[in-house]
Write an enzyme that holds these catalytic residues in place. Structure first.
Site, PDB file in Angstrom:
ATOM      1  N   SER A   1       0.841  -1.191   0.000  1.00 50.42           N
ATOM      2  CA  SER A   1       0.000   0.000   0.000  1.00 50.42           C
ATOM      3  C   SER A   1       0.879   1.245   0.000  1.00 50.42           C
ATOM      4  O   SER A   1       1.983   1.241   0.537  1.00 50.42           O
ATOM      5  CB  SER A   1      -0.889  -0.021   1.247  1.00 50.42           C
ATOM      6  OG  SER A   1      -1.024   1.268   1.777  1.00 50.42           O
ATOM      7  N   LYS A   2       0.344   2.302  -0.615  1.00 51.22           N
ATOM      8  CA  LYS A   2       1.116   3.541  -0.715  1.00 51.22           C
ATOM      9  C   LYS A   2       1.326   4.178   0.656  1.00 51.22           C
ATOM     10  O   LYS A   2       2.198   4.989   0.853  1.00 51.22           O
ATOM     11  CB  LYS A   2       0.380   4.527  -1.628  1.00 51.22           C
ATOM     12  CG  LYS A   2       0.556   4.218  -3.091  1.00 51.22           C
ATOM     13  CD  LYS A   2      -0.273   5.144  -3.941  1.00 51.22           C
ATOM     14  CE  LYS A   2      -1.651   4.557  -4.153  1.00 51.22           C
ATOM     15  NZ  LYS A   2      -2.534   5.360  -4.957  1.00 51.22           N
ATOM     16  N   ARG A   3       0.449   3.794   1.576  1.00 50.66           N
ATOM     17  CA  ARG A   3       0.517   4.423   2.903  1.00 50.66           C
ATOM     18  C   ARG A   3       1.229   3.550   3.941  1.00 50.66           C
ATOM     19  O   ARG A   3       1.235   3.854   5.109  1.00 50.66           O
ATOM     20  CB  ARG A   3      -0.895   4.773   3.377  1.00 50.66           C
ATOM     21  CG  ARG A   3      -1.418   6.041   2.732  1.00 50.66           C
ATOM     22  CD  ARG A   3      -2.900   6.171   2.858  1.00 50.66           C
ATOM     23  NE  ARG A   3      -3.582   5.214   2.010  1.00 50.66           N
ATOM     24  CZ  ARG A   3      -3.826   5.416   0.711  1.00 50.66           C
ATOM     25  NH1 ARG A   3      -3.469   6.536   0.149  1.00 50.66           N
ATOM     26  NH2 ARG A   3      -4.434   4.499  -0.010  1.00 50.66           N
ATOM     27  N   ASP A   4       1.803   2.471   3.471  1.00 55.09           N
ATOM     28  CA  ASP A   4       2.461   1.561   4.400  1.00 55.09           C
ATOM     29  C   ASP A   4       3.673   2.216   5.065  1.00 55.09           C
ATOM     30  O   ASP A   4       4.570   2.685   4.375  1.00 55.09           O
ATOM     31  CB  ASP A   4       2.933   0.338   3.601  1.00 55.09           C
ATOM     32  CG  ASP A   4       3.063  -0.856   4.494  1.00 55.09           C
ATOM     33  OD1 ASP A   4       3.674  -0.686   5.553  1.00 55.09           O
ATOM     34  OD2 ASP A   4       2.548  -1.922   4.143  1.00 55.09           O
TER      35      ASP A   4
END
Ligand code: GLU
Length: 477
Positions: free
Chosen positions: A246-249
């Protein structure tokens, strides 16, 4: 036939690992077959477009070495424009053809009406298609409409996916979908077909999240009597625990801009990304761009998810960093050093020594700050394991002798420091690990680290003597 492939980002975000992988595999495929790689900007999702999204995409592709043959700043007039919002007339033209052929129709239903419908059915009821002439007249008074594609019944859309093999979908699972929205802007599935056809795209290689869009797109190709390109859907990128990247990981660096800012080498990242879902035939994974192009084989695209292996990222980057000449390595670290309150005041010579000390163990430029912190800046504290080691018999004496020798050095350089260790060994009869380990622990608080005399030289006499005194004090207690 010239191979023509494309990467078609929506400027709704910045270039991240997933995008970059799609772009990179398209690039490799094009270069392998002597074809063209095109970057088309799919900016029809006006509300979600972000400022600088487009620039970020292009700049970071260039930074990675994914050089495109055509795009908004590299125009081939035959295929331009390369931004979807500048191609609205084209979409309208083909939507009109479909309307004329009776393969699409205007839908006047309001959002509320559609909302209600959706409660009972998964597909649009075709109310506007089935309306009688009178009903239609009434509906037309509403003015606003969308254009829907009339999905044919009982058709099997089958294709030979470059990655997944034979895939098929039934048209009966697809409702009549909107091709042109109320505001005149096309939907993704329609625009992509018009563009891929007009831009003479031969192979569509993209992420597997698009596989269910493929039958919709094939319907349009059929309706317009256009040749269907070859499709290939690459598997997901997952983390080591199997979860989707995920891009927000927080524990994975998602955006290419972040890698650039941290001082990663683009060549190394190119190499790493090329292994996300593709594998070369041999054992060697450290490969240059040209070697990867040469070896690239779409048949070796993985059918199972690609794992983002952080150790591999570190390993590959370290291999490239190690091969870098010192002055280039210093340049890579420079931007970070200049932002550091203490380091920015150090002389070039000192910085060069610092970088050369850690060069071999680094994976990216900004790491110099962490390493500097660990060895030079962090409060000097000896942990239990290290403490147990230096509590052994004789260590205190060894350190005392060594301290006196260091104190008397007028030139505090690595050679003299090394010599002082040697002399200490001779005098105290301490040897090997019993000599070097106490010296290391007593000055760096660590059991491992780079070349000790060099670290000590950089730490400076004052700090080293203070640390030694503190250690001796602990041992005396
Ligand atoms: N704009 C689409 C995306 O960003 C492109 C999909 C495609 O390659 O067809 O996912």
């Amino acid at each position: 036939m010239t191979v023509r492939v494309r990467y078609a980002p929506s400027p709704t975000g910045f270039l991240h690992i997933g995008n970059a992988r799609t772009a990179l595999f398209n690039y490799l495929f094009a270069k392998k077959y002597g074809g063209d790689f095109i970057v088309r900007i799919e900016n029809t999702d006006i509300e979600r477009n972000v400022e600088n999204g487009e620039i970020s995409q292009l700049e970071h592709l260039k930074w990675l070495g994914i050089d495109y043959d055509e795009s908004i700043d590299k125009v081939n007039p035959k295929y331009a424009p390369y931004r979807q919002l500048e191609r609205l007339d084209l979409y309208r033209k083909y939507a009109d053809i479909l309307l004329e052929k009776g393969l699409a129709y205007k839908c006047y239903c309001t959002e509320e009406e559609l909302e209600k419908e959706r409660e009972g059915f998964s597909h649009y009821s075709r109310r506007c298609l089935k309306a009688s002439t009178d009903e239609l007249k009434e509906l037309e008074k509403r003015g606003e409409y969308t254009i829907r594609f009339k999905v044919p019944e009982n058709v099997t859309y089958e294709f030979n996916d470059m990655v997944k093999g034979k895939v098929s979908f039934s048209s009966d699972d697809i409702g009549d979908w909107v091709i042109i929205k109320r505001n005149g802007i096309p939907t993704y599935n329609f625009a992509v077909v018009v563009d891929d056809h007009l831009m003479e795209i031969t192979h569509v290689l993209r992420g597997e999240e698009h596989i269910t869009n493929t039958p919709k797109q094939m319907g349009i190709y059929d309706a317009l009597d256009w040749e269907v390109p070859v499709f290939g859907h690459m598997t997901l990128i997952v983390k080591e625990n199997g979860k989707k990247l995920s891009k927000r990981d927080p524990d994975i660096i998602a955006f290419i801009s972040q890698y650039k800012e941290l001082g990663y080498l683009p060549e190394a990242l190119f190499n790493f990304i090329s292994l996300l879902g593709w594998s070369p035939t041999g054992e060697e994974e450290i490969l240059s761009k040209d070697e990867i192009i040469e070896m690239f084989d779409e048949k070796r695209l993985s059918k199972s998810p690609a794992t983002f292996d952080k150790n591999k990222l570190t390993y590959i980057n370290n291999r490239y960093i190690k091969a870098l000449p010192l002055e280039k390595m210093v340049a890579l670290c420079k931007t970070h050093i200049e932002k550091h309150e203490v380091l920015k005041h150090q002389s070039n010579e000192w910085i060069e020594k610092l970088v050369s000390l850690f060069h071999d163990r680094m994976s990216y430029g900004a790491e110099i700050i962490d390493l500097y912190h660990d060895f030079f800046e962090k409060e000097f504290m000896i942990d239990n394991e290290e403490l147990d080691f230096i509590k052994q018999d004789g260590v205190k004496t060894t350190l005392e002798v060594w301290k006196t020798k260091l104190q008397s050095l007028s030139d505090f350089n690595a050679d003299n420091i090394k010599n002082a260790i040697k002399q200490t060994g001779k005098e105290t009869k301490a040897k090997g690990k019993m000599l070097f380990m106490p010296c290391r622990i007593a000055t760096t608080a660590q059991m491992h680290g780079p070349d000790l005399p060099k670290v000590i030289e950089l730490l400076g006499k004052e700090v080293v003597i203070k640390r030694l005194e503190k250690t001796i004090e602990i041992l005396a207690a």
